[in-house]
Motif scaffolding. Sequence first.
Motif, PDB file in Angstrom:
ATOM      1  N   LEU A 191       0.826  -1.208   0.000  1.00  0.00           N
ATOM      2  CA  LEU A 191       0.000   0.000   0.000  1.00  0.00           C
ATOM      3  C   LEU A 191       0.856   1.252   0.000  1.00  0.00           C
ATOM      4  O   LEU A 191       0.586   2.209  -0.730  1.00  0.00           O
ATOM      5  CB  LEU A 191      -0.919   0.000   1.219  1.00  0.00           C
ATOM      6  N   MET A 192       1.905   1.271   0.824  1.00  0.00           N
ATOM      7  CA  MET A 192       2.681   2.490   1.032  1.00  0.00           C
ATOM      8  C   MET A 192       3.542   2.881  -0.166  1.00  0.00           C
ATOM      9  O   MET A 192       3.798   4.060  -0.389  1.00  0.00           O
ATOM     10  CB  MET A 192       3.579   2.321   2.260  1.00  0.00           C
ATOM     11  N   SER A 193       3.983   1.898  -0.938  1.00  0.00           N
ATOM     12  CA  SER A 193       4.960   2.170  -1.999  1.00  0.00           C
ATOM     13  C   SER A 193       4.539   3.256  -2.988  1.00  0.00           C
ATOM     14  O   SER A 193       5.308   4.185  -3.247  1.00  0.00           O
ATOM     15  CB  SER A 193       5.294   0.861  -2.736  1.00  0.00           C
ATOM     16  N   PRO A 194       3.323   3.200  -3.575  1.00  0.00           N
ATOM     17  CA  PRO A 194       2.957   4.253  -4.532  1.00  0.00           C
ATOM     18  C   PRO A 194       2.479   5.541  -3.879  1.00  0.00           C
ATOM     19  O   PRO A 194       2.232   6.529  -4.572  1.00  0.00           O
ATOM     20  CB  PRO A 194       1.823   3.597  -5.330  1.00  0.00           C
ATOM     21  N   ILE A 225      -2.507   3.412  -7.786  1.00  0.00           N
ATOM     22  CA  ILE A 225      -2.785   3.845  -6.418  1.00  0.00           C
ATOM     23  C   ILE A 225      -4.056   3.196  -5.889  1.00  0.00           C
ATOM     24  O   ILE A 225      -4.087   2.658  -4.780  1.00  0.00           O
ATOM     25  CB  ILE A 225      -2.889   5.385  -6.359  1.00  0.00           C
ATOM     26  N   ILE A 226      -5.122   3.243  -6.694  1.00  0.00           N
ATOM     27  CA  ILE A 226      -6.384   2.641  -6.251  1.00  0.00           C
ATOM     28  C   ILE A 226      -6.226   1.128  -6.112  1.00  0.00           C
ATOM     29  O   ILE A 226      -6.762   0.512  -5.184  1.00  0.00           O
ATOM     30  CB  ILE A 226      -7.511   2.970  -7.243  1.00  0.00           C
ATOM     31  N   PHE A 227      -5.468   0.515  -7.015  1.00  0.00           N
ATOM     32  CA  PHE A 227      -5.229  -0.925  -6.938  1.00  0.00           C
ATOM     33  C   PHE A 227      -4.493  -1.286  -5.652  1.00  0.00           C
ATOM     34  O   PHE A 227      -4.825  -2.270  -4.989  1.00  0.00           O
ATOM     35  CB  PHE A 227      -4.427  -1.380  -8.164  1.00  0.00           C
ATOM     36  N   VAL A 250     -10.496  -2.978 -11.097  1.00  0.00           N
ATOM     37  CA  VAL A 250      -9.827  -1.699 -10.845  1.00  0.00           C
ATOM     38  C   VAL A 250      -8.846  -1.396 -11.962  1.00  0.00           C
ATOM     39  O   VAL A 250      -8.763  -0.257 -12.451  1.00  0.00           O
ATOM     40  CB  VAL A 250      -9.110  -1.732  -9.481  1.00  0.00           C
ATOM     41  N   LEU A 251      -8.100  -2.400 -12.395  1.00  0.00           N
ATOM     42  CA  LEU A 251      -7.121  -2.199 -13.463  1.00  0.00           C
ATOM     43  C   LEU A 251      -7.795  -1.960 -14.813  1.00  0.00           C
ATOM     44  O   LEU A 251      -7.240  -1.276 -15.680  1.00  0.00           O
ATOM     45  CB  LEU A 251      -6.205  -3.421 -13.566  1.00  0.00           C
ATOM     46  N   ILE A 252      -8.991  -2.514 -14.979  1.00  0.00           N
ATOM     47  CA  ILE A 252      -9.687  -2.390 -16.271  1.00  0.00           C
ATOM     48  C   ILE A 252     -10.496  -1.103 -16.365  1.00  0.00           C
ATOM     49  O   ILE A 252     -10.427  -0.373 -17.365  1.00  0.00           O
ATOM     50  CB  ILE A 252     -10.605  -3.604 -16.500  1.00  0.00           C
ATOM     51  N   TYR A 253     -11.263  -0.806 -15.305  1.00  0.00           N
ATOM     52  CA  TYR A 253     -12.271   0.256 -15.401  1.00  0.00           C
ATOM     53  C   TYR A 253     -11.901   1.567 -14.733  1.00  0.00           C
ATOM     54  O   TYR A 253     -12.631   2.541 -14.863  1.00  0.00           O
ATOM     55  CB  TYR A 253     -13.597  -0.242 -14.819  1.00  0.00           C
ATOM     56  N   THR A 263     -10.071  13.597 -12.553  1.00  0.00           N
ATOM     57  CA  THR A 263     -10.109  12.756 -11.366  1.00  0.00           C
ATOM     58  C   THR A 263      -9.957  11.301 -11.776  1.00  0.00           C
ATOM     59  O   THR A 263     -10.089  10.962 -12.956  1.00  0.00           O
ATOM     60  CB  THR A 263     -11.432  12.935 -10.585  1.00  0.00           C
ATOM     61  N   CYS A 264      -9.664  10.455 -10.811  1.00  0.00           N
ATOM     62  CA  CYS A 264      -9.498   9.022 -11.061  1.00  0.00           C
ATOM     63  C   CYS A 264     -10.768   8.305 -10.635  1.00  0.00           C
ATOM     64  O   CYS A 264     -10.990   8.078  -9.445  1.00  0.00           O
ATOM     65  CB  CYS A 264      -8.294   8.498 -10.285  1.00  0.00           C
ATOM     66  N   ASP A 265     -11.606   7.957 -11.612  1.00  0.00           N
ATOM     67  CA  ASP A 265     -12.908   7.387 -11.316  1.00  0.00           C
ATOM     68  C   ASP A 265     -13.124   6.084 -12.082  1.00  0.00           C
ATOM     69  O   ASP A 265     -12.435   5.791 -13.051  1.00  0.00           O
ATOM     70  CB  ASP A 265     -14.029   8.369 -11.703  1.00  0.00           C
ATOM     71  N   PHE A 266     -14.139   5.343 -11.655  1.00  0.00           N
ATOM     72  CA  PHE A 266     -14.547   4.162 -12.403  1.00  0.00           C
ATOM     73  C   PHE A 266     -15.271   4.584 -13.673  1.00  0.00           C
ATOM     74  O   PHE A 266     -16.007   5.569 -13.694  1.00  0.00           O
ATOM     75  CB  PHE A 266     -15.482   3.286 -11.562  1.00  0.00           C
ATOM     76  N   ASN A 267     -15.056   3.828 -14.712  1.00  0.00           N
ATOM     77  CA  ASN A 267     -15.697   4.082 -15.992  1.00  0.00           C
ATOM     78  C   ASN A 267     -16.335   2.773 -16.458  1.00  0.00           C
ATOM     79  O   ASN A 267     -15.843   2.101 -17.365  1.00  0.00           O
ATOM     80  CB  ASN A 267     -14.659   4.581 -17.001  1.00  0.00           C
TER      81      ASN A 267
END
Length: 337
Positions: free
Chosen positions: A88-91, A115-117, A174-177, A190-194
């Motif tokens: 978690l902390m790395s990114p 980050i979200i992943f 998360v990686l896909i959408y 922003t970083c959102d789901f699509n």
Amino acid sequence: MDVVKAGFIPGNISHETVDENQNSTDDTWCHYDPYDWIFTVIPVYILIISVLGILLNVFVLVVFWLHKKACTVAEIYLSNLAAADLFLMSPFLILAVIAGTKYDLHNSKIMCKLIIFSVSMNVYCSIIILALVSIDRYLALVHPLTDGRTRTPFHAKVACVLVWGVCFLLNVPVLIYREVVHDPEGNFTTCDFNFPSPSMFLAFEAFSVFIFFIPAFIISFCTLKIVNALSGTLKKRLNAQKKEQKATTLVLVVLLAFLICWVPVYVVSILDLLSRVNVLNGCHLVNNLYICQHIFYSLAISNSVLNPILYVIVGKTFQTKVKELFMQPSTNLSRHL
């Protein structure tokens, strides 16, 4: 193609409600003027937490891995918990820089996903591993006469490998959408789901809450039974299990810290989910959820720094391992002199 956006946006809040009957979204943009501390205090806080989290969790892993004695079942689980915190902390070092630019995510598609992943992997792995270690402590203390062959380091390692694999699969969406999404006027990103459809988004959000609270229920059940065993009729029998009690005390403290840090985040997630299906609505609510999200997520990520500190303060066995590990070089040196 319908687009469903999830999450909060600095400067303005994207809040799209979902109408399942019409299978469409009602695009409503709530204007919001964020407080300065969101872009000043929080980036510094994230930077400090990231550095401390990386250093402390690396220290925990070094102690577990390099100590001459093999890890117990509980220590295998706790070392994997430290690995999840380190993941978690790395990114988050990069997130601190992004937060300082008011979350300007232009051309940051990879960081948006990463980050979200990392956050989602940490939560899933941590809560499931904590459920496993709760079950292990429950069997060790409440049912000590059960078949011990199921509670071996080998089985614990296999369980952890499966947890990491399952959590990765659960986070493939998360990686896909997850995408870098621009507001209609092009003023911010922003970083959102699509997601392709509103129903997919609602299903994913509901499943995320489900994945958190089912292990939390298991943890709560096992913890109550363990506490009752430690203070009730089994006290005399437990006097002969001092080693198990020491490990259990540390586990209980780590469990409590995790729940205190992460439950508020999921309470906000539930409220946000209710607002998107029009059970709760209004820009005032969305604005408050926006503020709460920043506060509670800041509290939540501090759990990754808190865990190693708890190992040192509460974990008597861990303290012994640290002393023995750092005494090994001096002992070997004295033998050659």
